[in-house]
Design a protein around this motif. Structure first.
Motif, PDB file in Angstrom:
ATOM      1  N   LEU A   1      45.337 -25.801  48.877  1.00 49.84           N
ATOM      2  CA  LEU A   1      45.345 -26.621  47.582  1.00 49.84           C
ATOM      3  C   LEU A   1      44.693 -27.060  46.637  1.00 49.84           C
ATOM      4  O   LEU A   1      45.093 -25.926  45.592  1.00 49.84           O
ATOM      5  N   SER A   2      43.039 -26.763  47.345  1.00 44.65           N
ATOM      6  CA  SER A   2      42.490 -26.539  45.431  1.00 44.65           C
ATOM      7  C   SER A   2      41.832 -24.729  45.233  1.00 44.65           C
ATOM      8  O   SER A   2      42.073 -24.132  44.621  1.00 44.65           O
ATOM      9  N   VAL A   3      42.157 -23.518  46.506  1.00 45.20           N
ATOM     10  CA  VAL A   3      42.187 -22.297  46.252  1.00 45.20           C
ATOM     11  C   VAL A   3      43.103 -21.546  45.556  1.00 45.20           C
ATOM     12  O   VAL A   3      43.027 -21.132  44.936  1.00 45.20           O
ATOM     13  N   VAL A   4      44.371 -22.327  45.797  1.00 47.86           N
ATOM     14  CA  VAL A   4      45.867 -21.908  45.710  1.00 47.86           C
ATOM     15  C   VAL A   4      45.916 -21.977  43.954  1.00 47.86           C
ATOM     16  O   VAL A   4      45.799 -21.638  43.193  1.00 47.86           O
ATOM     17  N   THR A   5      45.808 -23.716  43.308  1.00 46.35           N
ATOM     18  CA  THR A   5      45.734 -24.222  42.457  1.00 46.35           C
ATOM     19  C   THR A   5      44.676 -23.792  41.604  1.00 46.35           C
ATOM     20  O   THR A   5      44.825 -23.509  40.301  1.00 46.35           O
ATOM     21  N   GLY A   6      42.959 -23.728  42.222  1.00 45.49           N
ATOM     22  CA  GLY A   6      41.651 -23.311  41.286  1.00 45.49           C
ATOM     23  C   GLY A   6      42.233 -21.017  41.132  1.00 45.49           C
ATOM     24  O   GLY A   6      42.200 -20.330  40.232  1.00 45.49           O
ATOM     25  N   ALA A   7      43.166 -20.771  42.059  1.00 46.74           N
ATOM     26  CA  ALA A   7      43.536 -19.586  41.224  1.00 46.74           C
ATOM     27  C   ALA A   7      44.286 -19.218  40.279  1.00 46.74           C
ATOM     28  O   ALA A   7      44.339 -18.274  39.234  1.00 46.74           O
TER      29      ALA A   7
END
Length: 270
Positions: free
Chosen positions: A12-18
């Motif tokens: 979730l951190s990777v996706v929302t960060g992107a």
């Protein structure tokens, strides 16, 4: 624990960060030209500042757990919500649990959370009894470490449901803690196949083990109601999650709300 919550938070951190970076460096330019954001960019980017601190907090500082069983009674009760210090035994990479910075090593008497050696998707909590190289003997309900009997003091009876246990104050290392024995429980020592099984000798209720390098011998404080290293073997260093140190909430699943809440349980413990 069938779902790896740390992995979910990482993804979730990777996706929302992107999405957040796309929103900051691309979508805002499009907005200035009158083009609206896709709804999934707007919502996804807004979650990133919330999810990232939670992910970092759980990965490198403290992580909450709930006590599901009575193996650590009377130190920890079913329904306790505890905090686990993630950096006491070293800084580890999230998800991979690979140690990258050495800090401290587990000590006898620590209450430690670790990944169950027989199924690493499950987290267990027990007390550190044996360090690498230690000879652990549990004979006639008494514990000996490296040929020295662990000191105990009688602390009266402890009633657990319909069972009356003997309560003792036991000193492991620098830690004095309560533990229970059930004098009526005479079940034979059980075991399941595990690495370094040859390091242990079992007879009747007795267990004698030599802890291999890089491993730890764990036991529950509720000695006759705990499946621990006496049954499934040693905990390798790479399975360590952290040191439990604080009860931040307690709710009894049997009693109705709000009677099941016990604020007296809140606080640090040994």
């Amino acid at each position: 624990m069938l779902v790896d919550f740390a992995l979910i938070l990482f993804l979730l951190s990777v996706v929302t960060g992107a999405l957040w970076f796309f929103d900051v460096f691309k979508a805002r330019k499009l907005r200035s030209k009158g083009s609206p954001d896709p709804w999934w960019v707007e919502y996804g980017a807004s979650f990133f500042p919330v999810i990232l601190p939670i992910f970092l907090l759980r990965s490198f500082w403290v992580e909450p757990f709930r006590i599901p069983s009575g193996s650590m009674v009377p130190t920890l009760m079913v329904g306790d919500f505890i905090l686990v210090n993630k950096y006491t035994y070293g800084v580890r990479l999230p998800v991979l649990n690979k140690k990258i910075i050495e800090v401290n090593l587990p000590q006898r008497g620590d209450v430690m959370v670790f990944r169950y050696p027989q199924d690493k998707t499950q987290d267990y909590i027990k007390r550190v009894v044996g360090l690498p190289g230690d000879k652990i003997e549990y004979i006639n309900k008494r514990l000996t470490v490296n040929g020295v009997a662990v000191p105990v003091k009688d602390a009266g009876d402890f009633v657990e449901g319909t069972v009356t246990n003997q309560r003792f104050l036991e000193t492991l290392g620098d830690v004095e803690h309560a533990m229970l024995n059930n004098p009526a429980d005479n079940r034979n020592a059980m075991s399941i196949p595990h690495p370094y099984n040859e390091n242990c000798v079992r007879s009747a209720q007795n267990v004698i083990c030599t802890v291999p390098p890089g491993h730890y011998f764990m036991m529950g404080d509720n000695r006759d109601n705990s499946a621990d290293s006496r049954v499934w073997g040693f905990v390798p260093e790479e399975n360590i999650v952290g040191k439990a140190f604080f009860v931040w909430f307690h709710i009894d699943s049997i009693l109705p709300f709000p009677k099941g809440i016990d604020f007296s349980r809140i606080g640090s413990f040994k």
